[in-house]
Design an enzyme around this catalytic site. Structure first.
Site, PDB file in Angstrom:
ATOM      1  N   CYS A   1      44.257 -40.670 -47.660  1.00 49.46           N
ATOM      2  CA  CYS A   1      42.973 -41.171 -48.150  1.00 49.46           C
ATOM      3  C   CYS A   1      41.841 -40.775 -47.202  1.00 49.46           C
ATOM      4  O   CYS A   1      41.891 -41.092 -46.004  1.00 49.46           O
ATOM      5  CB  CYS A   1      43.020 -42.685 -48.297  1.00 49.46           C
ATOM      6  SG  CYS A   1      41.480 -43.379 -48.945  1.00 49.46           S
TER       7      CYS A   1
ATOM      8  N   LYS B   1      52.944 -38.638 -48.151  1.00 48.40           N
ATOM      9  CA  LYS B   1      51.869 -37.739 -48.554  1.00 48.40           C
ATOM     10  C   LYS B   1      50.767 -37.761 -47.509  1.00 48.40           C
ATOM     11  O   LYS B   1      50.388 -38.827 -47.016  1.00 48.40           O
ATOM     12  CB  LYS B   1      51.307 -38.143 -49.921  1.00 48.40           C
ATOM     13  CG  LYS B   1      50.262 -37.160 -50.446  1.00 48.40           C
ATOM     14  CD  LYS B   1      49.653 -37.634 -51.770  1.00 48.40           C
ATOM     15  CE  LYS B   1      48.581 -36.630 -52.220  1.00 48.40           C
ATOM     16  NZ  LYS B   1      47.794 -37.138 -53.357  1.00 48.40           N
TER      17      LYS B   1
ATOM     18  N   GLY C   1      46.451 -30.158 -54.926  1.00 53.81           N
ATOM     19  CA  GLY C   1      45.098 -29.651 -54.740  1.00 53.81           C
ATOM     20  C   GLY C   1      44.755 -28.525 -55.685  1.00 53.81           C
ATOM     21  O   GLY C   1      45.404 -27.481 -55.672  1.00 53.81           O
TER      22      GLY C   1
ATOM     23  N   GLY D   1      46.597 -34.723 -59.440  1.00 61.61           N
ATOM     24  CA  GLY D   1      45.628 -35.789 -59.303  1.00 61.61           C
ATOM     25  C   GLY D   1      44.520 -35.664 -60.328  1.00 61.61           C
ATOM     26  O   GLY D   1      44.703 -35.938 -61.513  1.00 61.61           O
ATOM     27  N   ARG D   2      43.343 -35.181 -59.890  1.00 59.85           N
ATOM     28  CA  ARG D   2      42.164 -35.157 -60.753  1.00 59.85           C
ATOM     29  C   ARG D   2      42.355 -34.326 -62.023  1.00 59.85           C
ATOM     30  O   ARG D   2      41.656 -34.535 -63.016  1.00 59.85           O
ATOM     31  CB  ARG D   2      40.965 -34.620 -59.968  1.00 59.85           C
ATOM     32  CG  ARG D   2      40.501 -35.541 -58.848  1.00 59.85           C
ATOM     33  CD  ARG D   2      39.434 -34.869 -57.999  1.00 59.85           C
ATOM     34  NE  ARG D   2      39.942 -33.658 -57.354  1.00 59.85           N
ATOM     35  CZ  ARG D   2      39.198 -32.592 -57.068  1.00 59.85           C
ATOM     36  NH1 ARG D   2      37.918 -32.579 -57.379  1.00 59.85           N
ATOM     37  NH2 ARG D   2      39.727 -31.549 -56.468  1.00 59.85           N
TER      38      ARG D   2
ATOM     39  N   PRO E   1      49.062 -40.939 -57.099  1.00 61.33           N
ATOM     40  CA  PRO E   1      48.417 -42.254 -57.210  1.00 61.33           C
ATOM     41  C   PRO E   1      46.913 -42.114 -57.081  1.00 61.33           C
ATOM     42  O   PRO E   1      46.426 -41.439 -56.176  1.00 61.33           O
ATOM     43  CB  PRO E   1      48.993 -43.022 -56.013  1.00 61.33           C
ATOM     44  CG  PRO E   1      50.207 -42.263 -55.603  1.00 61.33           C
ATOM     45  CD  PRO E   1      49.951 -40.839 -55.936  1.00 61.33           C
ATOM     46  N   MET E   2      46.181 -42.708 -58.002  1.00 54.01           N
ATOM     47  CA  MET E   2      44.720 -42.705 -57.939  1.00 54.01           C
ATOM     48  C   MET E   2      44.223 -44.117 -58.200  1.00 54.01           C
ATOM     49  O   MET E   2      44.558 -44.726 -59.223  1.00 54.01           O
ATOM     50  CB  MET E   2      44.139 -41.720 -58.969  1.00 54.01           C
ATOM     51  CG  MET E   2      44.379 -40.263 -58.625  1.00 54.01           C
ATOM     52  SD  MET E   2      43.721 -39.120 -59.866  1.00 54.01           S
ATOM     53  CE  MET E   2      45.020 -39.228 -61.119  1.00 54.01           C
TER      54      MET E   2
END
Length: 377
Positions: free
Chosen positions: A108, A150, A213, A236-237, A16-17
């Site tokens: 977060c 997470k 990561g 993610g990114r 989730p972003m």
């Protein structure tokens, strides 16, 4: 990989972003995986929503929980600092059929979240952390909705919490745990410490352990699993401006050849489809404001020119988007300069925490006003 009742053909989860993983982006990722690999095999999680805002039925939050008709399982990430609100939100999700899977966010690192005791700060309060996870699991008892958790390595190098967090989450009934292998102090900077994922995998053996990561291509995902023994990966990114990454991961984990990365012409068609999906979800005005950041990621490494990039950064309509994209050379192959890290990195910094936060890890006091925001970082 199996998470609760869901057997995933590919051990891959979209992280989730905030401001990214809305229904438009998830749909695009799924469409590209289906088109390239003939299947949708991973788990695509929506943006994080706060338990309090969900229970209060905040309009923006309710809109964030939109899922496409074909999405299955529907995965929702929940942020909470309070067992009572957690239970109410998870019960609402179960009773109203809002999602098929709940992921709890304790990772977060954004200062506005940690300074109130939320996000990556909260697992330090191990008893409160356990109560929150237990509340979500209790609220979904008797259903097929798994709860996963997470978190990060910890607050900083002096305060690691991931081993306790993994153990507690599994003991309280979580169906899987995921570790972003950075501390909150690192934010998104530096290098993810995959050795901590391996340590967590050895420490938690009753449920799947996922790693997160520094996964920017399929090779990184395979390398993480080989190095750590983790059961799956969280992306993610690495998928920013590359929503076809999930198709590449699906192929890699199935032992199939990875297709050639898209040309600039193919990328422009993907951008156009993304803009169309955002328009369906938000309306054209907000959609075009939202697509601007994605365009910068999509065109990373490609030749575009300053004037064209400036125009795309100010695009206001789908028609204008079409005109600007038509100026790009469709035959340009995917450049090597577009590979590797992307998205925010920044630098490490001290973590903002409430006064006295580190005094007693067994304190169960719910942080004050830590769940006021409607979306996290």
């Amino acid at each position: 990989m199996k998470i609760g009742p869901f057997a995933l053909r590919s051990p891959v989860v979209l992280a989730p972003m905030a401001g990214v993983t809305n229904v438009a982006f998830r749909t695009l990722c799924r469409e590209l995986e289906l088109a390239r690999e003939g299947t949708v095999s991973g788990l695509y999680v929506c943006e994080m929503v706060t338990a309090r805002a969900l229970v209060e039925r905040h309009p923006v939050t309710m809109h964030m929980t939109t899922f496409a008709p074909e999405e299955s399982p529907r995965s929702l990430q929940l942020y909470s600092v309070d067992p009572v609100n957690t239970y109410a939100a998870a019960k609402m999700i179960a009773d109203e059929g809002l999602a098929d899977h709940i992921d709890m966010n304790f990772g977060c690192p954004v200062p506005k979240v940690t300074r109130r005791g939320g996000g990556a700060a909260l697992p330090y309060k191990r008893k409160l952390f356990g109560e929150i996870v237990a509340a979500a699991v209790r609220a979904t008892e008797g259903t097929d909705i798994p709860v996963t958790v997470k978190f990060r390595i910890g607050i900083d190098d002096a305060h690691h919490t991931h081993l306790d967090a993994g153990r507690i989450a599994a003991e309280e009934g979580a169906a899987a745990v995921a570790l972003h292998a950075r501390t909150a102090a690192q934010r998104y900077s530096g290098t993810a410490d995959w050795e901590q994922i391996a340590e967590l995998k050895q420490h938690v053996t009753s449920v799947p352990v996922l790693g997160n990561g520094d996964i920017f291509d399929a090779g990184d995902a395979i390398a993480m699993m080989d190095a750590t023994g983790c059961d799956g990966v969280v992306i993610g990114r690495g998928c920013l401006g590359r929503p076809w990454l999930f198709a590449e991961l699906s192929a890699a984990f199935a032992g199939r050849p990875i297709k050639t990365p898209p040309t600039l012409g193919e990328v422009t068609r993907i951008i156009r489809r993304h803009g169309e999906l955002l328009t369906d979800h938000f309306g054209e005005d907000k959609a075009m404001r939202d697509i601007r950041k994605h365009v910068a990621w999509y065109l990373h490494g490609f030749p575009a020119g300053a004037d064209l990039r400036r125009g795309l950064a100010l695009v206001k309509t789908l028609s204008e988007l079409d005109d600007l994209l038509a100026q790009l050379d469709p035959d340009v192959p995917f450049p090597r300069a577009a590979e590797g890290p992307r998205g925010r990195q920044g630098s490490a910094a001290s973590v903002s925490l409430p006064d006295g936060w580190l005094d007693d890890p067994d304190d169960c006091t719910v942080p004050t006003a830590a769940d006021v925001m409607h979306s996290g970082g």
